[in-house]
Each structure stands twice: as structure tokens, then as C-alpha cells.
Design an enzyme around this catalytic site. Structure first.
Site, PDB file in Angstrom:
ATOM      1  N   SER A 149       0.854  -1.185   0.000  1.00  0.00           N
ATOM      2  CA  SER A 149       0.000   0.000   0.000  1.00  0.00           C
ATOM      3  C   SER A 149       0.890   1.235   0.000  1.00  0.00           C
ATOM      4  CB  SER A 149      -0.940  -0.029   1.210  1.00  0.00           C
ATOM      5  OG  SER A 149      -1.832   1.062   1.180  1.00  0.00           O
ATOM      6  N   HIS A 197      -2.719  -1.291  -3.146  1.00  0.00           N
ATOM      7  CA  HIS A 197      -3.850  -0.395  -2.931  1.00  0.00           C
ATOM      8  C   HIS A 197      -3.707   0.807  -3.864  1.00  0.00           C
ATOM      9  CE1 HIS A 197      -4.351  -1.931   1.493  1.00  0.00           C
ATOM     10  NE2 HIS A 197      -4.758  -2.813   0.593  1.00  0.00           N
ATOM     11  N   ASP A 248      -4.326  -4.483   6.409  1.00  0.00           N
ATOM     12  CA  ASP A 248      -4.671  -5.410   5.338  1.00  0.00           C
ATOM     13  C   ASP A 248      -3.502  -6.347   5.028  1.00  0.00           C
ATOM     14  OD1 ASP A 248      -6.156  -6.577   3.291  1.00  0.00           O
ATOM     15  OD2 ASP A 248      -5.504  -5.109   1.799  1.00  0.00           O
TER      16      ASP A 248
END
Length: 358
Positions: A167, A194, A290
Site C-alpha cells: 500500500s 492499494h 490489510d
């Protein structure tokens, strides 16, 4: 949440100010019209979110992002006139720690804000990630992510697979890791970064400059082959559906409630099943949690799992979640991960004596 604006255009800054004024959960604490001014103001009064322009005289937005993330880190959203036209700077800023990017909304003749909705969506997403109550917004468990796959279980796969999740700071980390893998790498590589789907094709093209292997957007229904990098290219979640000797890529909207899109947990969890060929999971720099649970599921299913260390992470959120869960068998500096992944696949490493496997 306390928000700051960095934009050399007073018109663009005013548009952003008006949008924020309509959102009671966000408070504008300062506006800077140059990168240099932003560095001074951030040091004096750190915001929780910065809306960062890219093209500015003096220090550009990417370099300003790098310096702020080193000295007064916070969430940075790139808001620039054209994210497509400034693609290289967008990925540079994301590599330094910007979370996402969106086009600057435009004020219409009637005073309406054309193009404001994408920015509003990004702000709501950030509020879910870092605002009050953020720990209640956890991704679905690996077991839940796997529920839709149970009916499609087939015999273990013979295809070696590496799954990577990232991310904040991910583009630069991915470039370095993929650059360490050879062009004839005997495994398929799946990547969930992401990033909004509008930037995914540009990210794939940018990564191709760093990776010896071909890099492309994963296509729903596409069958995996070794020596290829498949990048998640949708706001839905990319997962692996087992099929025959390898696997087929699929996209699913589930879990819908997660703020992380595409979800690393969903990808990792779809790989958490028996397999004959080597399987490696890697969790890189990123905000939030995540991927931690999914990496643990991969480890428990016999995969070799790695998380990036704190010292080399732009944001030590996702890798920390993995470390806290004991999901990672190794926690390594970024510069060592590519070689370790390569060696694990080339050695045919399949974990059979992991103490976490039940």
C-alpha cells in the site's frame, strides 16, 4: 480530522477549501502555496491529512511528500490537475508515501464542483483507515474470504506462485523487489497494491521498466503462467480460483465492507490451501492492517511468508500487523526480500515443519 492543502494555484486551493467546508468531520488547519511553505507549516502544526499538488515551483509535490514523510509523517493524498499526465510523478509520490491520487475538482460556472465525488470518496476512505474507530473496520477473516471458493476446490496446484501485497510506499518497494527477480522466474507473481483502478494500467507500465518479467493487469478468467507478473487492476478484489494444474484469476466485490481495495487479505486467503509447488507470500509497506490475516492463513497452509521490516517501510502498518500475528516467517529489509523470494522458489521451498501449522 485536521486537513492541510498544498497547492500553488490559489483557485485550486479555494476549490478544495470549499469542498472541505461542506464536510463537518474535516477541519482545514492551513494552506501552503509551495512545497517549502508546506514543510515549515507541517513542522509547526502537523495535519492528519494533506491534499498535495504535484506541479509546483521550487520543490515539487513528490519531493515535498518525501520530506514530510521523513519528518512529520501523515496521510498524503495527491490532488493534481491531471493524474494521467503527471503519471510518473504520481507513482514517485506514492513511492515516497502518498496514499492515493485524484484529479483536482473544477469549479463550474454555477459554483458547483465538477469532479468532487472521487475526492470525497478518497477522504471517506482515509477517515475509515485512520479516523476514530478505525480498529473496528477490519478486513474479513481469511476464512470468510475463502467461503466463496470452497465449492471450487480442486487438487493441489503444481504452479509455483508468489503473492505480494503493498500500500503506502508500495510502488517503489514493488519496483525494487520485482527488479531482483529474473526474467525466466519459474513462478507466477500476483500483486495487490492499494491503488485506484484508473491508475493500475499506468502502474503496470511503470513497473515494467523495473522488472525483467512481463508485467500486466490481471484479467478475469486469465490462466496463470510462470514468469509473469499479474497486477490487480480493479477496485474489486483479485483472487485465485484453483483450476487444473495452475489457477485462474477472478475478481470479486466481496468482502464489500473493507476499506482496502483491492484487498491483500482476499488475495492471500485465496492462496491458503494445499499445494505441491512452492508458494511465497510477501507483505510490504503500507498503512492499516490489510494482509496480516491473509499472510497468516498462507503460513498455516504451508507457504513461505515474509514481511518487510520497520526500518525500510515507508509506513509500518501492514507489515506490523503481520508481525503481531506471527504471520511472517521472516521479517526482512526491503533490499533482501527479492533475493529471498527468488531463492525460495528456485530451491523448491515448501514448508512442511512450520510450528504454526495445525
Amino acid at each position: 480530522m485536521k486537513v492541510a492543502i498544498v497547492n500553488d494555484s490559489r483557485t485550486a486551493a479555494e476549490v478544495l477549501r470549499r469542498i472541505l467546508a461542506e464536510l463537518p468531520e474535516f477541519e482545514l488547519i492551513w494552506t501552503a502555496y509551495s512545497g517549502e511553505e508546506a514543510l515549515r507549516l507541517a513542522a509547526d502544526k502537523r495535519p492528519e491529512i494533506i491534499l498535495m499538488d504535484l506541479i509546483m515551483p521550487g520543490i515539487d509535490g513528490a519531493e515535498t511528500t518525501r520530506r514530510i514523510m521523513q519528518t512529520t509523517p501523515c496521510v498524503i493524498l495527491v490532488v493534481t490537475a491531471t493524474t494521467v499526465g503527471n503519471r510518473s510523478l504520481v507513482f514517485e509520490a506514492m513511492g515516497y508515501g502518498a496514499l492515493d491520487a485524484v484529479n483536482t475538482p473544477v469549479m463550474g460556472t454555477a459554483g458547483d464542483m465538477a469532479g468532487a465525488e472521487p475526492l470525497l470518496q478518497k477522504l471517506r476512505m482515509v477517515a475509515r483507515l485512520v479516523g476514530p474507530g478505525r480498529h473496528t473496520d477490519r478486513p474479513s477473516s481469511p476464512a470468510g474470504a475463502q467461503a466463496g471458493l470452497i465449492s471450487r476446490i480442486t487438487p493441489p496446484s503444481n504452479l509455483a506462485i508468489v503473492a505480494i501485497g503493498s500500500s503506502t510506499g508500495g510502488p517503489q518497494a514493488l519496483a525494487q523487489l520485482l527488479g531482483a527477480l529474473p526474467g525466466n522466474f519459474p513462478a507466477a507473481v500476483l500483486v495487490a497494491q492499494h491503488v485506484d483502478e484508473q491508475f493500475a494500467p499506468g502502474l503496470a507500465a511503470w513497473l515494467q521498466h523495473h522488472a525483467p518479467m512481463p508485467v500486466s493487469i490481471g484479467v478475469d478468467g486469465e490462466r496463470l503462467v510462470a514468469g509473469h507478473v499479474y497486477l490487480a487492476g480493479s477496485n474489486d478484489h483479485m483472487i485465485l480460483e484453483r483450476s487444473g494444474e495452475g489457477g485462474v484469476l477472478r475478481y470479486t466485490p466481496h468482502p464489500r465492507e473493507t476499506a482496502y481495495r483491492p484487498s491483500v487479505d482476499a488475495l492471500f486467503s485465496s492462496l491458503a490451501h494445499s499445494h505441491r509447488a512452492p508458494r511465497v507470500g510477501v507483505l510490504l509497506t503500507g498503512m492499516g492492517r490489510d494482509g496480516g490475516e491473509g499472510l497468516l492463513a498462507m503460513r498455516q497452509a504451508g507457504a513461505y511468508t515474509i514481511a518487510q521490516d520497520k526500518a525500510t517501510s515507508i509506513v509500518y502498518g501492514m507489515p506490523k500487523a503481520a508481525a503481531d500475528l506471527k504471520a511472517a516467517m521472516e521479517i526482512l529489509p526491503l533490499g533482501q526480500i527479492g533475493a529471498r523470494v527468488r531463492d525460495a522458489i528456485l530451491a523448491g521451498k515448501v514448508r512442511t515443519a512450520d510450528p504454526l501449522r495445525g
